[in-house]
Write an enzyme that holds these catalytic residues in place. Sequence first.
Site, PDB file in Angstrom:
ATOM      1  N   CYS A 453       0.852  -1.188   0.000  1.00  0.00           N
ATOM      2  CA  CYS A 453       0.000   0.000   0.000  1.00  0.00           C
ATOM      3  C   CYS A 453       0.890   1.241   0.000  1.00  0.00           C
ATOM      4  CB  CYS A 453      -0.915   0.008   1.213  1.00  0.00           C
ATOM      5  SG  CYS A 453      -2.251  -1.180   1.117  1.00  0.00           S
ATOM      6  N   GLU A 455       4.006   1.247   2.140  1.00  0.00           N
ATOM      7  CA  GLU A 455       5.097   0.909   3.036  1.00  0.00           C
ATOM      8  C   GLU A 455       6.457   1.268   2.443  1.00  0.00           C
ATOM      9  OE1 GLU A 455       2.125  -0.628   2.294  1.00  0.00           O
ATOM     10  OE2 GLU A 455       2.549  -2.710   2.760  1.00  0.00           O
TER      11      GLU A 455
END
Lengths: 809, 305
Positions: A453, A455
């Site tokens: 997502c 990170e």
Amino acid sequence: MAEINCSCAAPVSDNSGRNEVHGMNERIRKLRAESLNTQPSLYIGRAVLETEAYEKYEGEVSVPELRALFLKHYFSNKEISIHDGELIVGEKGNGPQSAPSFPELCCHTLEDMHVMNDRDLINFKVKDEDFKIQEEKIIPFWEKRSIRHKILNSMTEEWKKAYHAGIFTEFMEQRGPGHTVGSIKIYQKGFLDYQKDIQEAIDALDFYHDPEALKKKEQLNAMSIACDAIMILGRRYGELARSMAAEATDPQRKEDLLKIAANCDVVPAHKPETFHQALQMYWFVHLAVTSELNPWDAYSPGRLDQHLYPFYKKDVADGSLDREHALELLECLWVKFNNQPAPPKVGITLKESGTYTDFANINTGGIAPDGSNGVNDVSYLILDCMDDMRLLQPSSNVQISRKTPNKFLLRACEISRKGWGQPAFYNTEAIIQELLNAGKSIEDARMGGTSGCVETGAFGNEAYILTGYFNLPKILELTLYNGYDHVSGQQLGLQLGNAEDFKSYEELFDAFKKQVEYFADIKVKGSNVIEKIYAEYMPVPFLSIITNDCIKKGKDYNAGGARYNTSYLQGVGIGTITDCLAAIKYNVYDEKKFTMAELTDAMKKDFEGYDRILNLVQNHSPKYGNDDDYADDIMKSVFEFYRDTMTGRPNMRGGMYRVNMLPTTCHVYFGEVMMASANGRRAHKPVSEGISPEKSADTHGPTAVVKSCAKMDHLSTGGTLLNQKFTPSVVAGEQGLQQMANLIRSYFNMDGHHIQFNVIDRQVLLNAQAHPEDYKDLIVRVAGYSDHFNNLSRALQDEIIERTEQSFA
Amino acid sequence: MDKLFVFNIQKYSIHDGDGIRTTIFFKGCPIRCAWCHNPESQRFGPELLWNQEKCTNCGACVEVCPTHAMKWNGSKVIMDRSLCTQCGKCVEACLNNVRELAGKYYTVEELVEEAEKDQMFYEESGGGVTLSGGEVMAQEPFHLIVELTRRLHEKGIPVAIDTSGFAPWERFEALLPFADVFLYDLKAMDPEKHKRLIGAENNLILDNLRKLSQNGAKVYLRMPLVGGLNTDDEDILPVIQLMQQGVRAERVYLLPYHNTGKSKYARLGRLYDINSVFNVPSPERLEEIAELFRKNGFPNVRIGG
């Protein structure tokens, strides 16, 4: 005063969501349609071949060698095919949308398989004969051997209670670690080269002094076998292409197939020489990583524009490639990504990540290793590709640095405002500072980026493993009821008193902090055990080959072999918990509009019959997302405490725990396990997602939202997620586009990590909910990823419809 | 009174001047445009907005109203606006959040603080603060508007004055050193027509415009266009003439009428003049008007805000 104020100069929205034509030519359109229209199915071939390999080798060889021999056996014997029109070859299963199972991690029961087959959403069709194979071959062999079985047997009672009550989730319960991304290395070396490196490492082992030398040798042997495995796969595809070419009647197709065969003669054994070979090389690597185990976040090709640019430049210069053909090849690769659904999930793991999306994520833009602007011709080509293809996978994002040309940013905004959530925007300077703050070198930081997502990681050098979501609002709920969970009906937390016992806001907040610490300890202890289970029983020799410095250390990726080893814990619901604490502080302690007892009564009854209290907490209390320090200071206090509680705890791989703030679909699940909350959120409704404000709480427009969000110290995290919803009119026209770009730049100037946009009319979403058949193509941004609107649960659809629309013009 | 009366502060305002702006809407306007889409901005002084469409007649407002402006008529809640003192008690009591008090007093300091919050956005986008209304030039005490403009200017925040031009010249003169641009409305050139549409003649407005130009002020002309009222060639050509005679406008905005303000009249307990039929000018006509400007040597014409 201008009595007539025009809000919409030029209608730009083509986000009707109705099925449209995408793909640059007939070939791509056909492949794309096949990818979208094929029903996902379970592929049992992997489980069968894995069982065979274990029956043959288990006990004879070390665990890492066993894993590598399995991969070799699988790649030597799995069915392979080349589909009509393909220019990039290779599938994980036996065709598009075919998903292998991974019984060594999660051995599905027959009931699991029926559920998978029958459920309305995220289903996988299972063939009749496969139920029988599962029952007779797979279950008897793997039931007790699976990692899931080992994990659940190793966890404490406290862990199990908290886990089942939805205090936190566990990423590794059905999927392997992973969460990593390839680097330039993939495009610069062949697997024969790696085998040389591995041999050198074996030769250098010190059997006189190093007690670990034998273990290292086993690991390095395993890596060498894994090199054989991928080279066998490449050779088989080359042979297949050549034999198909011999039989092809269409001269164009014959030529294509011979080209594929020629490419497979080079990669993966040798380093790629052309743009086309570079893409094929990546794809073989992707297949090997995701076939070896099913790592979270699949795998991603790193800074693809920069890695491909030298090949592009050379091929264009010698006349073997033009822009159009390069785009066609990229679009072929895009289809390949989209052909791979995430491995079938069940139970809580399905709830925290209810999607087919496998989280491959491509970073475009940013800066080069020497710190200069990284945007090149291939960057624009990738933007054209994502715009044209409009696919869920690979997820596409752009990195925007201070050095990024406006032209690139505006082109990205132009795609983003079409309303399907891609590309997401990341702040290069923030990523670099986050990585430096976590101890990376400047070179590694510059070539890092975001995956999954949002990170942050050092691509090619880091194992940055997500361990689970942490339900912050639920812990506040427990704090109000003396640690007792009214939803599951049991004592879960510490007994520190009931809400009425706290005489001041500070007392309440202190109790909350103690509960967070209590659950953090339980979670981290559990994660440490799980890390050890993977290190011992489920090494990944293939992934270790391509991740620095596993060869040098003779250590597996899952055991701390990477240069950097981070464990991330994801905080969820910061918007909800902030508004809850603000409502309590403001109404109960500051203004004394009602008592704590009245509030908890109202919450226990889901505010039924408590209209006055509901009105006050919903409409007349400070809320996060409005650039109001009253609420935003509370957000900071919660975030900072959470971060400080988690950050710096050592993990079992020589690294440490850090936090990020993202939810995938977990905010829906975390809401389901909660009663009504103090901000007026009704029982079982979703909590807020990422660091976005609670739905309808932000009423002062997007500048206020990003300012509130920027008060969080993003640079001390490993990534945050902000979802901004606009109605089409706000981003319409030249002015709308320019200001969208300026909003992004401003947020990034304030160190914001990430922002993404949903630009879709509420009406379109309502129509899509009512007539899914007309909106098969409608893609919306969910959390750090996009998904087909039709694939989302009703609750998630409703939640997306409800998210505040920023419409002020 | 050492405060200014504001009915809305709108952030991320991208259609009232350059870049990302914060627009401060002052309440009260000396003229009445029949098509006004912000009727809550017209009266000087607070007003209660009540969205009866969404009201559930729960009666919470009746219970708290100290002057009995809100009452039951047997089946539903009704309001006697002559009794309302705009105390705001019913706004907080309302269980459905359908009541709102239009208008709030701010000190100059408070407005500067609010505006400063978004300074980083102005700087990134070339934006700033727009003082609008109502009619900003008609606010009292006016020296506070001057002070506000000066304070923003001193902080490096560009200020746009969005005005109908209907105010004494001295007021414009006082703002000249601190304001960056005037968003200046021009509704009709013909004095008779102007009076009919707005309720006031346009001499003062045109005089002020000429003087601003003579003093070197940066002006963006904004022409609200209502189909059938002021969109014929005979309405447009005199504007072009005015510019050819030396009134300098850096840009001309053609603002087509839209009818989003209609529902607000009901919330104020007022009638929208249903006899006035206002048409949205066609895109083709707007393009023709834009072309008329371009043809006559004014290329900097835009359709929309």
